[in-house]
Scaffold this motif. Structure first.
Motif, PDB file in Angstrom:
ATOM      1  N   SER A 182       0.824  -1.208   0.000  1.00 21.06           N
ATOM      2  CA  SER A 182       0.000   0.000   0.000  1.00 21.06           C
ATOM      3  C   SER A 182       0.856   1.254   0.000  1.00 21.06           C
ATOM      4  N   LEU A 183       1.913   1.243   0.801  1.00 16.01           N
ATOM      5  CA  LEU A 183       2.779   2.419   0.877  1.00 16.01           C
ATOM      6  C   LEU A 183       3.564   2.629  -0.416  1.00 16.01           C
ATOM      7  N   VAL A 184       3.968   1.552  -1.059  1.00 14.75           N
ATOM      8  CA  VAL A 184       4.680   1.683  -2.333  1.00 14.75           C
ATOM      9  C   VAL A 184       3.782   2.360  -3.363  1.00 14.75           C
ATOM     10  N   GLU A 185       2.520   1.985  -3.391  1.00 21.31           N
ATOM     11  CA  GLU A 185       1.595   2.600  -4.339  1.00 21.31           C
ATOM     12  C   GLU A 185       1.375   4.079  -4.034  1.00 21.31           C
ATOM     13  N   LEU A 186       1.408   4.427  -2.754  1.00 25.23           N
ATOM     14  CA  LEU A 186       1.219   5.818  -2.359  1.00 25.23           C
ATOM     15  C   LEU A 186       2.450   6.674  -2.634  1.00 25.23           C
ATOM     16  N   HIS A 187       3.639   6.085  -2.486  1.00 28.54           N
ATOM     17  CA  HIS A 187       4.864   6.878  -2.518  1.00 28.54           C
ATOM     18  C   HIS A 187       5.850   6.410  -3.589  1.00 28.54           C
ATOM     19  N   LEU A 188       5.357   5.745  -4.607  1.00 31.09           N
ATOM     20  CA  LEU A 188       6.239   5.200  -5.634  1.00 31.09           C
ATOM     21  C   LEU A 188       7.097   6.284  -6.274  1.00 31.09           C
ATOM     22  N   THR A 189       6.502   7.410  -6.615  1.00 25.59           N
ATOM     23  CA  THR A 189       7.255   8.462  -7.298  1.00 25.59           C
ATOM     24  C   THR A 189       8.065   9.323  -6.341  1.00 25.59           C
ATOM     25  N   ASP A 190       7.932   9.080  -5.040  1.00 26.30           N
ATOM     26  CA  ASP A 190       8.759   9.793  -4.056  1.00 26.30           C
ATOM     27  C   ASP A 190      10.125   9.141  -3.891  1.00 26.30           C
ATOM     28  N   HIS A 191      10.268   7.911  -4.403  1.00 22.99           N
ATOM     29  CA  HIS A 191      11.528   7.169  -4.354  1.00 22.99           C
ATOM     30  C   HIS A 191      12.054   7.023  -2.918  1.00 22.99           C
ATOM     31  N   TRP A 192      11.172   6.555  -2.045  1.00 16.86           N
ATOM     32  CA  TRP A 192      11.574   6.285  -0.663  1.00 16.86           C
ATOM     33  C   TRP A 192      12.620   5.176  -0.634  1.00 16.86           C
ATOM     34  N   THR A 193      13.476   5.205   0.371  1.00 15.13           N
ATOM     35  CA  THR A 193      14.403   4.103   0.604  1.00 15.13           C
ATOM     36  C   THR A 193      13.659   2.976   1.322  1.00 15.13           C
ATOM     37  N   ALA A 232       6.425   2.848 -15.587  1.00 17.30           N
ATOM     38  CA  ALA A 232       7.180   3.431 -16.688  1.00 17.30           C
ATOM     39  C   ALA A 232       6.703   2.876 -18.028  1.00 17.30           C
ATOM     40  N   GLU A 233       6.487   1.579 -18.088  1.00 23.71           N
ATOM     41  CA  GLU A 233       5.991   0.960 -19.318  1.00 23.71           C
ATOM     42  C   GLU A 233       4.621   1.508 -19.689  1.00 23.71           C
ATOM     43  N   LEU A 234       3.743   1.646 -18.703  1.00 21.27           N
ATOM     44  CA  LEU A 234       2.404   2.164 -18.965  1.00 21.27           C
ATOM     45  C   LEU A 234       2.480   3.576 -19.545  1.00 21.27           C
ATOM     46  N   GLN A 235       3.308   4.423 -18.934  1.00 28.19           N
ATOM     47  CA  GLN A 235       3.430   5.799 -19.408  1.00 28.19           C
ATOM     48  C   GLN A 235       4.041   5.854 -20.804  1.00 28.19           C
ATOM     49  N   LEU A 236       5.037   5.041 -21.056  1.00 31.17           N
ATOM     50  CA  LEU A 236       5.684   5.041 -22.367  1.00 31.17           C
ATOM     51  C   LEU A 236       4.740   4.589 -23.470  1.00 31.17           C
ATOM     52  N   LEU A 237       3.826   3.699 -23.150  1.00 30.24           N
ATOM     53  CA  LEU A 237       2.927   3.144 -24.162  1.00 30.24           C
ATOM     54  C   LEU A 237       1.641   3.939 -24.327  1.00 30.24           C
ATOM     55  N   THR A 238       1.254   4.711 -23.324  1.00 30.59           N
ATOM     56  CA  THR A 238      -0.046   5.397 -23.397  1.00 30.59           C
ATOM     57  C   THR A 238       0.044   6.910 -23.380  1.00 30.59           C
ATOM     58  N   SER A 239       1.187   7.459 -23.029  1.00 28.21           N
ATOM     59  CA  SER A 239       1.316   8.914 -22.930  1.00 28.21           C
ATOM     60  C   SER A 239       2.075   9.468 -24.136  1.00 28.21           C
ATOM     61  N   ILE A 243      10.205  11.614 -23.218  1.00 28.69           N
ATOM     62  CA  ILE A 243      10.849  10.766 -22.220  1.00 28.69           C
ATOM     63  C   ILE A 243      11.223  11.570 -20.981  1.00 28.69           C
ATOM     64  N   SER A 244      11.724  12.772 -21.171  1.00 26.77           N
ATOM     65  CA  SER A 244      12.127  13.603 -20.035  1.00 26.77           C
ATOM     66  C   SER A 244      10.939  13.958 -19.151  1.00 26.77           C
ATOM     67  N   GLU A 245       9.776  14.200 -19.766  1.00 25.78           N
ATOM     68  CA  GLU A 245       8.578  14.525 -18.997  1.00 25.78           C
ATOM     69  C   GLU A 245       8.095  13.315 -18.208  1.00 25.78           C
ATOM     70  N   ILE A 246       8.154  12.137 -18.822  1.00 24.65           N
ATOM     71  CA  ILE A 246       7.762  10.912 -18.131  1.00 24.65           C
ATOM     72  C   ILE A 246       8.718  10.629 -16.979  1.00 24.65           C
ATOM     73  N   ALA A 247      10.003  10.860 -17.206  1.00 22.20           N
ATOM     74  CA  ALA A 247      10.999  10.653 -16.147  1.00 22.20           C
ATOM     75  C   ALA A 247      10.679  11.531 -14.939  1.00 22.20           C
ATOM     76  N   TYR A 248      10.386  12.797 -15.185  1.00 20.67           N
ATOM     77  CA  TYR A 248      10.058  13.724 -14.094  1.00 20.67           C
ATOM     78  C   TYR A 248       8.780  13.293 -13.381  1.00 20.67           C
ATOM     79  N   LYS A 249       7.805  12.851 -14.152  1.00 19.59           N
ATOM     80  CA  LYS A 249       6.526  12.408 -13.595  1.00 19.59           C
ATOM     81  C   LYS A 249       6.707  11.209 -12.669  1.00 19.59           C
ATOM     82  N   LEU A 250       7.668  10.357 -12.999  1.00 22.37           N
ATOM     83  CA  LEU A 250       7.925   9.159 -12.202  1.00 22.37           C
ATOM     84  C   LEU A 250       8.900   9.410 -11.048  1.00 22.37           C
TER      85      LEU A 250
END
Length: 290
Positions: A182-193, A232-239, A243-250
C-alpha cells in the motif's frame, strides 16, 4: 447510446471520463483490466459480468472495477450516467495520505457494486465525476490540481459507500507485506528508501526484507523497482509526453538517470522500448478500454 468523450489525448495522466447517455439499444463495454473503472448509474439498468457471474444493477448505483479484473458492463436502453477510467499510478497519487489512504486502497482492490444508502451520496458522486469530466474536456488552468483533488474526494466517497462500517487502520490487523504494498503505491514516485518504508510501517529493515521475500521471493528494493518499471511501461505506451517529462513524472531527477535505470532492468532504452512496443497496441476506444 452515445458517449461524450474527453479529448483523444488525455489531459491529465491518461485519466479519462465520459458521459453515458440514453439510447434505444444496449451497449457493451469491455474492460480488459488495464485500469480502474468507475461506472456511476444515475438512471436505467446495467449488467456486470465478471468471470461467470452476471449481476443486474438498477440505478442509482455505482460499479467499481479494479485494475487487473477483466469484465464486461452492458448498459441497457435508457441508461444515463458517468464513467471514469483511472491508471494505477494516478490512483496512487490521488489516494488520501496516512492510514486513511491505506484503508481506501484496500477497499478499492476488489470489485464493488453498491446502491448508495443516501441520495446525497449519489449526488456527491455525480458532482465529482461531472467536475472531472469537465476539467478533462476543457483543459482550463490548474486542471491537474482540480482533477487530482476531485479524484481524492471521489475515492473517499466510494470507500465510504462501500464500507459496512468505517474502521481505523489500527483496528484492522495487516501483514507487514500488505502495508508495504500500500505504501509503495502511495509513494512510488517519491523514491523512498527501504529504510524509510520500514520506519513508516514501524518495523526494522531486516524484518521488512524478510516479510517481502517470503511473500514475493524478491527483496523490497526489487519489488519497488518492479512496480516502478510497470508504471514506466504504462506511461511510455499510453502517454504522448517526451521521455524527459515521463521521467520527471515518475520522480526521477533527470532523463539520463531514468534512461540508465530503465536500460539496466529492461535491456533497452525507454525510447527503444516505446518504438518497439507501440505498434502492438490495439486501437483505443471507450467501448474496449484497457
Amino acid at each position: 447510446m452515445t458517449a461524450r468523450n474527453a479529448p483523444s489525448t488525455p489531459i491529465w495522466e491518461n485519466v479519462e471520463a465520459a458521459i453515458l447517455q440514453s439510447s434505444l439499444t444496449q451497449t457493451e463495454y469491455v474492460l480488459r483490466g488495464g485500469r480502474y473503472h468507475l461506472f456511476l448509474l444515475l438512471a436505467g439498468t446495467a449488467t456486470l459480468l465478471i468471470g461467470d457471474t452476471d449481476t443486474d444493477i438498477q440505478a442509482p448505483a455505482f460499479v467499481w472495477v479494479p485494475q487487473g479484473v477483466s469484465s464486461k458492463v452492458g448498459i441497457k436502453a435508457g441508461t444515463r450516467g458517468m464513467v471514469v477510467s483511472i491508471p494505477e499510478l494516478q490512483l496512487g497519487i490521488s489516494l488520501p495520505s496516512g492510514s486513511l489512504g491505506v484503508d481506501v486502497r484496500a477497499a478499492l482492490a476488489a470489485p464493488i457494486i453498491r446502491k448508495p444508502d443516501l441520495k446525497t451520496t449519489a449526488r456527491q458522486l455525480q458532482i465529482l465525476t461531472d467536475t472531472i469530466h469537465e476539467e478533462l474536456y476543457t483543459n482550463a488552468p490548474a486542471t491537474q490540481d482540480i482533477v487530482r483533488y476531485n479524484l481524492t474526494l471521489l475515492l473517499i466517497q466510494i470507500w465510504r459507500a462501500s464500507a459496512t462500517e468505517i474502521r481505523h487502520s489500527t483496528a484492522i490487523p495487516r501483514s507487514i507485506f500488505q502495508n508495504f504494498v500500500s505504501l509503495v503505491e502511495l509513494h512510488l514516485t517519491d523514491h523512498w528508501t527501504v529504510a524509510a518504508y520500514a520506519a513508516h510501517i514501524g518495523v526494522t529493515k531486516d524484518r521488512l526484507t524478510s516479510a517481502v521475500q517470503r511473500a514475493t521471493g524478491r527483496s523490497p528494493l526489487a519489488e519497488i523497482h518492479r512496480k516502478l518499471l510497470q508504471e514506466a511501461e504504462l506511461q511510455l505506451l499510453t502517454s504522448p509526453q517526451q521521455i524527459s517529462e515521463i521521467a520527471y513524472k515518475l520522480g526521477f531527477k533527470d532523463a539520463a538517470y531514468f534512461n540508465r535505470f530503465f536500460r539496466k532492468h529492461m535491456g533497452l532504452s525507454p525510447g527503444q522500448f516505446r518504438t518497439k512496443k507501440q505498434e502492438q497496441l490495439p486501437p483505443k476506444t471507450f467501448a474496449a478500454w484497457p
